[in-house]
Design an enzyme around this catalytic site. Structure first.
Site, short mmCIF file in Angstrom:
data_model
loop_
_atom_site.label_atom_id
_atom_site.label_comp_id
_atom_site.label_asym_id
_atom_site.label_seq_id
_atom_site.Cartn_x
_atom_site.Cartn_y
_atom_site.Cartn_z
N GLN A 89 0.84 -1.21 0.00
CA GLN A 89 0.00 0.00 0.00
C GLN A 89 0.87 1.25 0.00
O GLN A 89 1.66 1.46 0.91
CB GLN A 89 -0.89 -0.01 1.26
CG GLN A 89 -1.72 1.24 1.44
CD GLN A 89 -2.66 1.10 2.62
OE1 GLN A 89 -3.64 0.38 2.55
NE2 GLN A 89 -2.36 1.79 3.71
N GLY A 90 0.72 2.09 -1.03
CA GLY A 90 1.51 3.31 -1.15
C GLY A 90 0.71 4.54 -0.72
O GLY A 90 0.24 5.30 -1.58
N TYR A 91 0.55 4.72 0.59
CA TYR A 91 -0.18 5.87 1.12
C TYR A 91 0.75 6.85 1.83
O TYR A 91 1.02 7.94 1.36
CB TYR A 91 -1.26 5.40 2.11
CG TYR A 91 -2.58 4.99 1.50
CD1 TYR A 91 -2.69 4.64 0.16
CD2 TYR A 91 -3.72 4.91 2.28
CE1 TYR A 91 -3.90 4.25 -0.38
CE2 TYR A 91 -4.94 4.52 1.75
CZ TYR A 91 -5.03 4.20 0.42
OH TYR A 91 -6.23 3.82 -0.11
N SER A 92 1.25 6.46 3.00
CA SER A 92 2.01 7.39 3.86
C SER A 92 3.28 7.89 3.19
O SER A 92 3.93 7.17 2.42
CB SER A 92 2.37 6.69 5.17
OG SER A 92 1.22 6.40 5.93
N SER A 124 4.51 -1.73 4.27
CA SER A 124 4.64 -3.15 4.62
C SER A 124 4.71 -4.01 3.36
O SER A 124 4.00 -3.76 2.39
CB SER A 124 3.45 -3.60 5.46
OG SER A 124 3.35 -2.83 6.64
N GLU A 208 -10.33 -1.77 6.30
CA GLU A 208 -9.29 -2.29 7.18
C GLU A 208 -9.85 -2.84 8.48
O GLU A 208 -9.18 -3.59 9.18
CB GLU A 208 -8.27 -1.19 7.51
CG GLU A 208 -7.23 -0.98 6.46
CD GLU A 208 -6.12 -0.07 6.95
OE1 GLU A 208 -4.95 -0.49 6.87
OE2 GLU A 208 -6.40 1.04 7.41
N GLU A 335 -5.44 10.97 17.17
CA GLU A 335 -5.98 12.31 16.96
C GLU A 335 -6.84 12.37 15.70
O GLU A 335 -7.92 12.98 15.69
CB GLU A 335 -4.83 13.33 16.85
CG GLU A 335 -4.05 13.55 18.13
CD GLU A 335 -3.05 12.45 18.43
OE1 GLU A 335 -2.44 12.47 19.51
OE2 GLU A 335 -2.86 11.54 17.58
#
Length: 355
Positions: A89-92, A124, A208, A335
């Site tokens: 997964q290429g998010y952050s 990951s 998720e 948050e």
């Protein structure tokens, strides 16, 4: 061995039980929600190998079923169901973790596809993955969540994609940095259409917290059992305060299970994923702290046979403590989860965000 196990599961039709009610639609078995829960929980109780196909099966595939087109589903789902293609997964990004809308990775149209450039982090399985679903900005004139697209990018692009493992305090390196330098993504591999990336990405994040939450709790119960065992062996269980904390952990785990079962049967609930993340993130972090407390001074001591030539190694409870430091951050910080609940469920005014 893990990849071979994925193919073994795939050959029996055990990957993707919840994708489609039609038997064998993508090479998978069809299973009701109850059957999915039974299979997932018994798999966890049996101590079966950790799944390297989790991201493709439980995140990408439901997303393609919900937002992709028939050609995308036909191309990618059977390969995941057979256990033949792994995903990451290429998010952050370094400057856009919980604030995903602030990402800087760009995808520029180039003939029949896109050129992707930028950096992703905490990815990951990037070292093992065949494909990566990447959230990138395709419209430089837009800001924040507008102008983003959800692209399916092949990882086998030497010179255009570089993966660097991130060594952690625990000594492991399951997370990675991924650098895209003009990596190619085909136009027909944009899910939901250009500019729809934010809608698709948020839909994926909601997935998720499904059946996998119950599976996660089976693992939590096993870890709690190990911590209780350590407390009995060390005599720490005689401390009434610590004993009360262990009992509280047990009770909270039961509550998390009941909440997960309730939300699975409740249908669309905008706040359910965030509530679940808040519950288990804090619970698991407290368990890691208890794992150290029940062992006393021995918790900070390494193996007796450590030497200059020996590898850096921690025991299971030490790794649990170090890993759980991140539980309230990854997957959406506490948050961020509270903001989602406040704004989308309670209808409170949106928090001010930097632009």
């Amino acid at each position: 061995m893990r990849r071979a196990w994925e193919r073994e599961l795939g050959s029996g039709g055990w990957i993707g039980l919840g994708w489609d009610r039609r038997q064998g639609a993508y090479g998978n078995r069809a299973g009701s929600l109850t059957q999915q829960v039974v299979w997932a929980e018994e798999y966890a109780r049996a101590g079966a190998p950790g799944r390297v196909g989790h991201i493709g099966e439980n995140l990408l595939a439901p997303t393609l079923i919900a937002y992709g087109d028939q050609a995308q589903r036909k191309r990618f789902l059977p390969a995941v169901a057979r256990g033949e293609e792994l995903w990451c997964q290429g998010y952050s990004e370094p400057e856009a973790g919980s604030d995903l809308a602030g990402l800087r990775t760009v995808a520029v149209r180039d003939g029949g596809g896109y050129r992707v450039s930028g950096q992703k982090v905490w990815t990951s399985l990037a070292m093992e993955a065949d494909w990566c679903f990447v959230l990138a900005r395709t419209d430089p004139g837009e800001r924040r969540h507008r102008g983003l697209s959800f692209l399916l990018v092949p990882m086998d692009q030497p010179g255009r994609i570089e993966v660097r493992p991130i060594r952690q305090m625990s000594g492991t390196a399951e997370f990675n940095e991924v650098f895209f330098d003009g990596a190619v993504a085909r136009a027909e591999h944009v899910v939901g259409g250009e500019g729809a990336g934010w809608r698709v990405a948020m839909g994926l994040l909601a997935l998720e917290r499904g059946v996998s939450t119950l599976v996660q709790q089976i693992g939590f119960a096993a870890e709690l059992g190990v911590v209780v065992g350590a407390a009995l062996r060390s005599g720490a269980v005689r401390d009434p305060v610590l004993r009360e904390q262990l009992v509280r952990q047990w009770g909270e785990l039961k509550v998390m299970r009941w909440n997960a079962l309730r939300t699975l049967g409740a249908g669309d609930d905008a706040g359910a994923p965030s509530v679940a993340k808040l519950l288990w993130g804090g619970w698991h972090q407290r368990l890691g702290e208890l794992a150290m407390r029940v062992r006393g001074a021995a918790a900070v001591v390494g193996p007796a046979d450590w030497s200059a030539a020996a590898p850096y190694e921690l025991d299971a409870l030490q790794r649990l403590f170090l890993f759980t430091r991140a539980d309230t951050i990854y997957g959406g910080s506490d948050e961020i989860q509270r903001n989602i609940i406040a704004e989308r469920v309670l209808g409170l005014p949106r928090a001010e965000r930097c632009r």
